[in-house]
Design an enzyme around this catalytic site. Sequence first.
Site, PDB file in Angstrom:
ATOM      1  CB  CYS A   2      -0.866   0.049   1.240  1.00 32.81           C
ATOM      2  SG  CYS A   2      -1.752  -1.464   1.547  1.00 32.81           S
ATOM      3  NE  ARG A  27       4.623   1.682  -1.162  1.00 26.86           N
ATOM      4  CZ  ARG A  27       5.473   1.668  -0.147  1.00 26.86           C
ATOM      5  NH1 ARG A  27       6.672   2.188  -0.307  1.00 26.86           N
ATOM      6  NH2 ARG A  27       5.150   1.173   1.029  1.00 26.86           N
ATOM      7  CD1 TRP A  74      -0.553  -5.570  -3.690  1.00 22.96           C
ATOM      8  CD2 TRP A  74      -0.523  -6.592  -1.690  1.00 22.96           C
ATOM      9  NE1 TRP A  74      -0.113  -6.846  -3.881  1.00 22.96           N
ATOM     10  CE2 TRP A  74      -0.075  -7.506  -2.677  1.00 22.96           C
ATOM     11  CE3 TRP A  74      -0.582  -7.024  -0.372  1.00 22.96           C
ATOM     12  CZ2 TRP A  74       0.298  -8.808  -2.375  1.00 22.96           C
ATOM     13  CZ3 TRP A  74      -0.210  -8.318  -0.067  1.00 22.96           C
ATOM     14  CH2 TRP A  74       0.229  -9.200  -1.071  1.00 22.96           C
ATOM     15  CG  ASN A 100       0.636   1.894   3.828  1.00 22.17           C
ATOM     16  OD1 ASN A 100      -0.479   1.972   3.330  1.00 22.17           O
ATOM     17  ND2 ASN A 100       1.720   2.418   3.284  1.00 22.17           N
ATOM     18  N   GLY A 101      -0.131  -1.502   6.730  1.00 25.64           N
ATOM     19  CA  GLY A 101       0.233  -2.404   7.823  1.00 25.64           C
ATOM     20  C   GLY A 101      -0.926  -3.321   8.142  1.00 25.64           C
ATOM     21  CD  GLU A 480      17.036 -12.736  -9.293  1.00 24.71           C
ATOM     22  OE1 GLU A 480      16.553 -13.306  -8.309  1.00 24.71           O
ATOM     23  OE2 GLU A 480      16.632 -11.626  -9.680  1.00 24.71           O
ATOM     24  CE  LYS A 484      13.742 -10.701 -11.232  1.00 26.32           C
ATOM     25  NZ  LYS A 484      14.322 -10.196 -10.041  1.00 26.32           N
ATOM     26  CD  GLU A 487       9.853 -10.989 -10.058  1.00 23.02           C
ATOM     27  OE1 GLU A 487       9.217 -10.521  -9.114  1.00 23.02           O
ATOM     28  OE2 GLU A 487      11.094 -10.893 -10.155  1.00 23.02           O
ATOM     29  CG  HIS A 503      19.577 -36.679  -7.051  1.00 29.49           C
ATOM     30  ND1 HIS A 503      19.997 -37.913  -6.604  1.00 29.49           N
ATOM     31  CD2 HIS A 503      20.698 -36.026  -7.462  1.00 29.49           C
ATOM     32  CE1 HIS A 503      21.311 -37.994  -6.713  1.00 29.49           C
ATOM     33  NE2 HIS A 503      21.767 -36.859  -7.247  1.00 29.49           N
ATOM     34  CE  LYS A 597      11.333  -2.443  -6.410  1.00 26.03           C
ATOM     35  NZ  LYS A 597      12.094  -3.493  -7.111  1.00 26.03           N
TER      36      LYS A 597
HETATM   37  C1  F6R Z   1      11.851 -10.077  -7.252  1.00 24.90           C
HETATM   38  C2  F6R Z   1      11.652  -9.130  -6.188  1.00 24.90           C
HETATM   39  C3  F6R Z   1      11.362  -9.644  -4.809  1.00 24.90           C
HETATM   40  C4  F6R Z   1      12.212  -8.861  -3.799  1.00 24.90           C
HETATM   41  C5  F6R Z   1      11.833  -9.270  -2.369  1.00 24.90           C
HETATM   42  C6  F6R Z   1      12.691  -8.579  -1.330  1.00 24.90           C
HETATM   43  O1  F6R Z   1      12.149  -9.428  -8.442  1.00 24.90           O
HETATM   44  O2  F6R Z   1      11.713  -7.962  -6.397  1.00 24.90           O
HETATM   45  O3  F6R Z   1      11.617 -11.003  -4.720  1.00 24.90           O
HETATM   46  O4  F6R Z   1      13.552  -9.103  -4.054  1.00 24.90           O
HETATM   47  O5  F6R Z   1      10.489  -8.957  -2.134  1.00 24.90           O
HETATM   48  O6  F6R Z   1      12.556  -7.205  -1.385  1.00 24.90           O
HETATM   49  P1  F6R Z   1      13.608  -6.241  -0.681  1.00 24.90           P
HETATM   50  O7  F6R Z   1      14.906  -6.427  -1.371  1.00 24.90           O
HETATM   51  O8  F6R Z   1      13.043  -4.870  -0.841  1.00 24.90           O
HETATM   52  O9  F6R Z   1      13.675  -6.677   0.760  1.00 24.90           O
END
Ligand code: F6R
Length: 602
Positions: A2, A27, A74, A100-101, A480, A484, A487, A503, A597
Site C-alpha cells: 500500500c 509498489r 494492496w 499501511n500495515g 534468480e 525473474k 514473476e 534426483h 514492490k
Molecule cells: C523479485 C523481487 C522480490 C524482492 C523481495 C525482497 O524481483 O523484487 O523477490 O527481491 O520482495 O525485497 P527487498 O529487497 O526490498 O527486501
Amino acid sequence: MCGIVGYLGKRPVTDVLVNGLSNLQYRGYDSAGVAVVNENCISIVKKEGKLENLESALESTPVSGCVGIAHTRWATHGKPSDINSHPHYNADKTIAVVHNGIIENYKELKAFLAEKGYEFYSDTDTEVIPKLIDYLYEDNIETAVMKATDMLKGSYALGVVSSKDNNKLVGVRKQSPLIVGIGENENFIASDIPAILDYTTDVYLLDDNEFVIITDEGIKIVDRNNNVIEKAIYKVDWKKENVSKGNYEHYMLKEIHEQPEVTKNTLDSVIDQNTGFFRKITFDKEMLSNINRIYLVGCGTAYHAGLSGKMAIETLARIPVETDVASEFRYRNPIVDSNTLVIVISQSGETADTLEAVRKWKGKAAAVIGITNVIGSSVSRECDKVFYTRAGAEISVASTKAYVAQLTLLYLVAIEMAYTKGILTEEESKEYISKLYQLPKSIETILDSEDRIAALAEELKDEQSLIFLGRDYDYPVALEGALKVKEITYINCTGYAAGELKHGPIALVEKGTKIIAVCGSMRIEEKTHSNLREVMTRGAEIYCVSSTEHKEFTNIVISETIDLFTPILTVVPLQLLSYYIAKHKGLNVDMPRNLAKSVTVE
Ligand code: F6R
C-alpha cells in the site's frame, strides 16, 4: 505494498495526491482513494482497480480543499473492492484514515466498538481505526490519534484528517514506513520518497511511535507523550529522472540498462579511485577474528544475492556462511551469539520479514549489518552498520539493478573481510577490485546483444514451463533467472542445481522441453555440460548462457571474468529474456499481477 500520500498546502490538493499515488504505483496495489477536507466536511472518493478509475471518478465528482490524504491499497484483509478501499471513515464522515500495515487486534476492537454502537461496512482491519479515533475524540484530532494508537496492536503507518480540525494533517508510524516531505508553505506525508520527489527533496524520516502534526504553521513531530522531537532534515539524493521511464518503454528495461552505471556507482562508493583500494576498512580485525559464523538473510531476489554472497565470503574470507530466507529465519531457531554476524539484504529496507531478523538479533549477534538501497529506510536505521547499494530508485517490481548492486557490495564485503583477516594482501585485494571494475563494460557488451535475446524470447513465449539449471556460482543465478521469468511472464519456472537433475527433476524432461542453462563458471563447466547432454538425449532443447560458444546449444555469450564474479554477468541475459517474454506476451512488465514492490507485512 500500500502507498500513502498526504498533503497540506495551496496547490489543488487532489492533483498532488493523485500525482503522489501515481509515483507509488510501482509498489503494487488493487484500489485507490482520496479524502479531502473542505470547510466542515470530508469528501471521499475511492475505487477498486487502477488509478485511472479513481481519476475518472474524480473527474465526474471533483473535490477540492487544501488538506487531504490518499492511498493505494494492496489487499490483505478483504478482497479488492470500492468498499474495502481506503480512506476509511467514521459514521458522519468527519474523520478519515489511510493505513499501511496490519492491525492484529482488529477483531477485539471491532467487538468493543460494536458494543458502543459503531457499525462496520468493510472487511478490513483498517475500518476500526477511524471509529476508534471517533470514540476517543475529545477536543483535537492528534490527541485522539495518540490515544487510539495506544490501543492498536500490529504494524501501521497512518494518515489522518478530520473536518473537526480542518487544517490539520496527522501521521504516525509503527513498523511501517512514513516520511514527512518539507516544502515551502506546503508539507507532505508519504510512505515512500518517489511520492513527493516532484515537490521536494527535503524530508524528515519518522521513527516508530513518532507523530507528525502538519498545520498552516508548519510541521511538529512529537512522541507518545507529546514531547516535541527535533529531527534532522534529510536531503534525498535521488533524481527525478530516477522515477521516470525516460525513453524506455518500461522501467524494467531502463533499470536493466542502468546496470553498468549502477555497478560503477556502488564500487565508487567504497573504493578510492586514486589507490584502487578501500577508502576505509570497516571491519574491526579483532571482532572479525572472533566471528565463526555469518548469516545472510533476505527475501526473493535479495535472498538469491545472499546465496552468491555466501560463496564469495566462504571462498575469499573463509568464514562459514548460511544464507536464509528471512521468513524462515525469523521463526526457526538459528544459533546466533556474540561470535555471529547477521547481514540482512533488502533493496527497499522495509521488508517486514527481513526487518524482523534485524530486530530479533540486534544486541545478541556481534553485529547486525544491513545492505540496502534506500537511505533512511528502516534497515538503514535499525542495523548496527549499513552498506548502501547505489542503484538509485528501483521502480519496476521485478528487481534487476538492485540485485547487481547487492552482488557488487557482497563481493566487496568478501574482499574486505579477507583482507582484514590477513588472507588477502592489499595487492591481491586490488586485483580482485580491478576485476570488479571491468564488469560495467562487460555488462554493456551483453546489452549489445539485446535484439538477439529478444528474438530468443519470442521462441520461448508460449512455453508452459521452463527449467533453469546451474552449478556452483551459477546455481543462485539459475534460481534468480527462474524467479525473474516466473514473476513477470507467469510461466511456471523452476531452478535446480544441475547435479540435482537425476534426483527427480529429470522426470519432467520430454521432447521439446526448454532448458535454460547458466554456465558462467568455467571451473566445472564440463560437469554441467554432462548434465545438459543427459537431458538433450531425452529431447530437451538447451539455451545456454556462457562465455564460450557450444555447437550443441543455443548460446548467449557473456564476456569472461573470474568464475566468482560471473553472476553479475550471467544474470543480465536472463533479465532481458524475462523482460522480452513478458513484453511479447503483452503483459504488464513493471507491475506483475499480485505482486508488491515493498512487502511491508509478513
Ligand atoms: C523479485 C523481487 C522480490 C524482492 C523481495 C525482497 O524481483 O523484487 O523477490 O527481491 O520482495 O525485497 P527487498 O529487497 O526490498 O527486501
